[in-house]
Design a protein around this motif. Structure first.
Motif, PDB file in Angstrom:
ATOM      1  N   ILE A  15       0.829  -1.203   0.000  1.00  8.47           N
ATOM      2  CA  ILE A  15       0.000   0.000   0.000  1.00  8.47           C
ATOM      3  C   ILE A  15       0.861   1.250   0.000  1.00  8.47           C
ATOM      4  CG2 ILE A  15      -1.666   1.337   1.365  1.00  8.47           C
ATOM      5  CD1 ILE A  15      -2.869  -1.247   2.336  1.00  8.47           C
ATOM      6  N   ALA A  16       1.944   1.226   0.794  1.00 12.55           N
ATOM      7  CA  ALA A  16       2.778   2.417   0.950  1.00 12.55           C
ATOM      8  C   ALA A  16       3.434   2.843  -0.360  1.00 12.55           C
ATOM      9  CB  ALA A  16       3.848   2.164   2.010  1.00 12.55           C
ATOM     10  N   ILE A  17       3.953   1.873  -1.099  1.00 13.62           N
ATOM     11  CA  ILE A  17       4.666   2.202  -2.338  1.00 13.62           C
ATOM     12  C   ILE A  17       3.647   2.271  -3.472  1.00 13.62           C
ATOM     13  CG2 ILE A  17       6.630   1.627  -3.806  1.00 13.62           C
ATOM     14  CD1 ILE A  17       7.725  -0.064  -1.550  1.00 13.62           C
ATOM     15  N   SER A  18       2.876   3.340  -3.457  1.00 12.14           N
ATOM     16  CA  SER A  18       1.846   3.591  -4.469  1.00 12.14           C
ATOM     17  C   SER A  18       2.117   4.961  -5.091  1.00 12.14           C
ATOM     18  CB  SER A  18       0.445   3.549  -3.851  1.00 12.14           C
ATOM     19  OG  SER A  18       0.189   2.295  -3.254  1.00 12.14           O
ATOM     20  N   PRO A  19       2.738   5.036  -6.248  1.00  5.80           N
ATOM     21  CA  PRO A  19       3.152   6.325  -6.825  1.00  5.80           C
ATOM     22  C   PRO A  19       2.013   7.315  -7.028  1.00  5.80           C
ATOM     23  CG  PRO A  19       4.189   4.505  -7.998  1.00  5.80           C
ATOM     24  CD  PRO A  19       3.176   3.894  -7.077  1.00  5.80           C
ATOM     25  N   MET A  20       0.815   6.831  -7.386  1.00  2.00           N
ATOM     26  CA  MET A  20      -0.269   7.752  -7.714  1.00  2.00           C
ATOM     27  C   MET A  20      -0.701   8.616  -6.531  1.00  2.00           C
ATOM     28  SD  MET A  20      -1.908   8.430 -10.559  1.00  2.00           S
ATOM     29  CE  MET A  20      -2.055   6.923 -11.533  1.00  2.00           C
ATOM     30  N   PRO A  21      -1.030   8.034  -5.367  1.00  2.00           N
ATOM     31  CA  PRO A  21      -1.391   8.901  -4.246  1.00  2.00           C
ATOM     32  C   PRO A  21      -0.238   9.760  -3.747  1.00  2.00           C
ATOM     33  CG  PRO A  21      -1.310   6.603  -3.559  1.00  2.00           C
ATOM     34  CD  PRO A  21      -1.235   6.604  -5.043  1.00  2.00           C
ATOM     35  N   VAL A  22       1.001   9.249  -3.826  1.00  2.00           N
ATOM     36  CA  VAL A  22       2.155  10.077  -3.449  1.00  2.00           C
ATOM     37  C   VAL A  22       2.246  11.285  -4.373  1.00  2.00           C
ATOM     38  CG1 VAL A  22       4.673  10.165  -3.269  1.00  2.00           C
ATOM     39  CG2 VAL A  22       3.438   8.129  -2.491  1.00  2.00           C
ATOM     40  N   LEU A  23       2.050  11.056  -5.666  1.00  2.00           N
ATOM     41  CA  LEU A  23       2.042  12.156  -6.623  1.00  2.00           C
ATOM     42  C   LEU A  23       0.924  13.142  -6.292  1.00  2.00           C
ATOM     43  CD1 LEU A  23       3.008  13.484  -9.241  1.00  2.00           C
ATOM     44  CD2 LEU A  23       1.506  11.931 -10.504  1.00  2.00           C
ATOM     45  N   GLY A  24      -0.237  12.619  -5.905  1.00  2.00           N
ATOM     46  CA  GLY A  24      -1.355  13.489  -5.545  1.00  2.00           C
ATOM     47  C   GLY A  24      -1.025  14.394  -4.380  1.00  2.00           C
ATOM     48  N   VAL A  25      -0.378  13.844  -3.348  1.00  2.37           N
ATOM     49  CA  VAL A  25       0.000  14.650  -2.187  1.00  2.37           C
ATOM     50  C   VAL A  25       0.989  15.739  -2.593  1.00  2.37           C
ATOM     51  CG1 VAL A  25       1.205  14.603   0.021  1.00  2.37           C
ATOM     52  CG2 VAL A  25      -0.443  12.838  -0.510  1.00  2.37           C
ATOM     53  N   ILE A  26       1.945  15.387  -3.430  1.00  4.66           N
ATOM     54  CA  ILE A  26       2.946  16.369  -3.868  1.00  4.66           C
ATOM     55  C   ILE A  26       2.284  17.492  -4.657  1.00  4.66           C
ATOM     56  CG2 ILE A  26       4.965  16.720  -5.356  1.00  4.66           C
ATOM     57  CD1 ILE A  26       5.854  13.900  -4.570  1.00  4.66           C
ATOM     58  N   LEU A  27       1.359  17.146  -5.547  1.00  6.57           N
ATOM     59  CA  LEU A  27       0.649  18.172  -6.313  1.00  6.57           C
ATOM     60  C   LEU A  27      -0.175  19.071  -5.396  1.00  6.57           C
ATOM     61  CD1 LEU A  27      -0.530  16.117  -9.439  1.00  6.57           C
ATOM     62  CD2 LEU A  27       1.322  17.786  -9.307  1.00  6.57           C
ATOM     63  N   MET A  28      -0.761  18.493  -4.361  1.00  8.07           N
ATOM     64  CA  MET A  28      -1.502  19.303  -3.393  1.00  8.07           C
ATOM     65  C   MET A  28      -0.587  20.306  -2.701  1.00  8.07           C
ATOM     66  SD  MET A  28      -3.960  16.471  -1.565  1.00  8.07           S
ATOM     67  CE  MET A  28      -4.964  15.367  -2.558  1.00  8.07           C
ATOM     68  N   LEU A  29       0.607  19.856  -2.337  1.00 11.60           N
ATOM     69  CA  LEU A  29       1.535  20.732  -1.640  1.00 11.60           C
ATOM     70  C   LEU A  29       2.015  21.875  -2.529  1.00 11.60           C
ATOM     71  CD1 LEU A  29       3.650  18.054   0.266  1.00 11.60           C
ATOM     72  CD2 LEU A  29       1.957  19.610   1.233  1.00 11.60           C
ATOM     73  N   MET A  30       1.974  21.675  -3.838  1.00  8.41           N
ATOM     74  CA  MET A  30       2.380  22.725  -4.764  1.00  8.41           C
ATOM     75  C   MET A  30       1.281  23.757  -4.986  1.00  8.41           C
ATOM     76  SD  MET A  30       5.478  21.799  -5.590  1.00  8.41           S
ATOM     77  CE  MET A  30       5.572  21.205  -3.894  1.00  8.41           C
ATOM     78  N   ALA A  31       0.060  23.448  -4.560  1.00 14.44           N
ATOM     79  CA  ALA A  31      -1.095  24.326  -4.763  1.00 14.44           C
ATOM     80  C   ALA A  31      -1.093  25.456  -3.732  1.00 14.44           C
ATOM     81  CB  ALA A  31      -2.386  23.527  -4.667  1.00 14.44           C
ATOM     82  N   PRO A  32      -1.896  26.516  -3.964  1.00 16.87           N
ATOM     83  CA  PRO A  32      -1.941  27.653  -3.032  1.00 16.87           C
ATOM     84  C   PRO A  32      -2.252  27.261  -1.594  1.00 16.87           C
ATOM     85  CG  PRO A  32      -3.028  28.224  -5.088  1.00 16.87           C
ATOM     86  CD  PRO A  32      -2.698  26.767  -5.177  1.00 16.87           C
ATOM     87  N   ARG A  33      -3.230  26.361  -1.401  1.00 12.97           N
ATOM     88  CA  ARG A  33      -3.568  25.894  -0.051  1.00 12.97           C
ATOM     89  C   ARG A  33      -2.973  24.525   0.191  1.00 12.97           C
ATOM     90  NH1 ARG A  33      -9.999  26.777  -0.370  1.00 12.97           N
ATOM     91  NH2 ARG A  33      -9.548  25.941  -2.440  1.00 12.97           N
ATOM     92  N   GLY A  34      -1.750  24.350  -0.288  1.00 14.78           N
ATOM     93  CA  GLY A  34      -1.145  23.028  -0.331  1.00 14.78           C
ATOM     94  C   GLY A  34      -0.973  22.342   0.997  1.00 14.78           C
ATOM     95  N   MET A  35      -0.488  23.053   2.003  1.00 14.60           N
ATOM     96  CA  MET A  35      -0.186  22.398   3.270  1.00 14.60           C
ATOM     97  C   MET A  35      -1.434  21.816   3.911  1.00 14.60           C
ATOM     98  SD  MET A  35       2.239  21.505   5.138  1.00 14.60           S
ATOM     99  CE  MET A  35       1.838  20.281   6.365  1.00 14.60           C
TER     100      MET A  35
END
Length: 226
Positions: A15-35
């Motif tokens: 479950i942990a090594i799932s690139p798609m949700p990790v990518l999703g979290v990173i994209l969220m952090l890049m957004a204006p309300r990322g944190m």
């Protein structure tokens, strides 16, 4: 005992090594309300994984007590079946990439990844919970983990520890980016941007190789426990 522990860790890594949700979290952090969005997604993910494995662990305790030939065989074969399925899915992922069907990874990204900059905290929590709890791969793995815990019969305290260890390992890759961003701020942002680019370019290959390696480990550990 060590076989059960190894199976549980291997399942959690699946479950942990799932690139798609990790990518999703990173994209969220890049957004204006990322944190806030990234932390909300991680919080929801942890809750989804923890609830799923707890439910299936509880259900596995309702199965016939260990000792008869039937239930033991079923318990032992579960990781083998799950592992074989993961290997098959991983091979398909790599085969598709080799044939050029997965070269444009961006075209295969789910729609929610293109709208992460609009996520509120509440929606990100719900999204993280749903993605962790309802995603087919995660669902199959948490069912197997629940059966492994039920087979081990660790008692109340042991079950709580097993559930906690599984949830932490299965969630570490999702919780790490928001935590690193909160501690490192802009210094971490550049690293996350590079990781995002790398994940976008190698999603299919990473997923395929991860599933194959974890699947093989589960098959071996499953046979050892029989």
């Amino acid at each position: 005992m060590w076989s059960d522990f190894g199976e549980l860790i291997a399942l959690a890594l699946g479950i942990a090594i799932s690139p798609m949700p990790v990518l999703g979290v990173i994209l969220m952090l890049m957004a204006p309300r990322g944190m806030s969005a990234g932390a909300g997604f991680a919080f929801g993910w942890i809750g989804g994984v923890g609830l799923a494995v707890s439910i299936f662990s509880l259900l596995s305790s309702l199965l016939p007590a260990r000792g008869s030939e039937g239930p033991d065989t079923a318990f032992g074969l579960t990781p083998v079946i799950v592992g074989a399925a993961l290997v098959a899915v991983g091979v398909i992922q790599i085969w598709r990439r080799a044939r050029g069907q997965a070269d444009d990874d961006a075209a295969e990204l789910p729609r929610w990844l293109s709208a992460v900059d609009k996520l509120t905290v509440t929606r990100s929590v719900v999204l993280g919970f749903s993605y962790a709890f309802l995603r087919p791969k995660n669902l199959v793995i948490t069912i197997a983990a629940g059966l492994v815990i039920g087979r081990a019969e660790p008692g109340v305290a042991g079950t709580a520890i097993a559930l906690g260890v599984f949830t932490v390992i299965a969630s570490v890759t999702i919780a790490a980016p928001p935590l690193a961003y909160a501690l490192g701020g802009e210094q971490v942002k550049a690293t996350l941007v590079r990781l995002r680019v790398w994940l976008l370019a190698n999603l299919a290959l990473i997923t395929g190789m991860t599933l194959i390696l974890i699947g093989i480990a589960l098959v071996v550990l499953g046979f050892v426990s029989l």
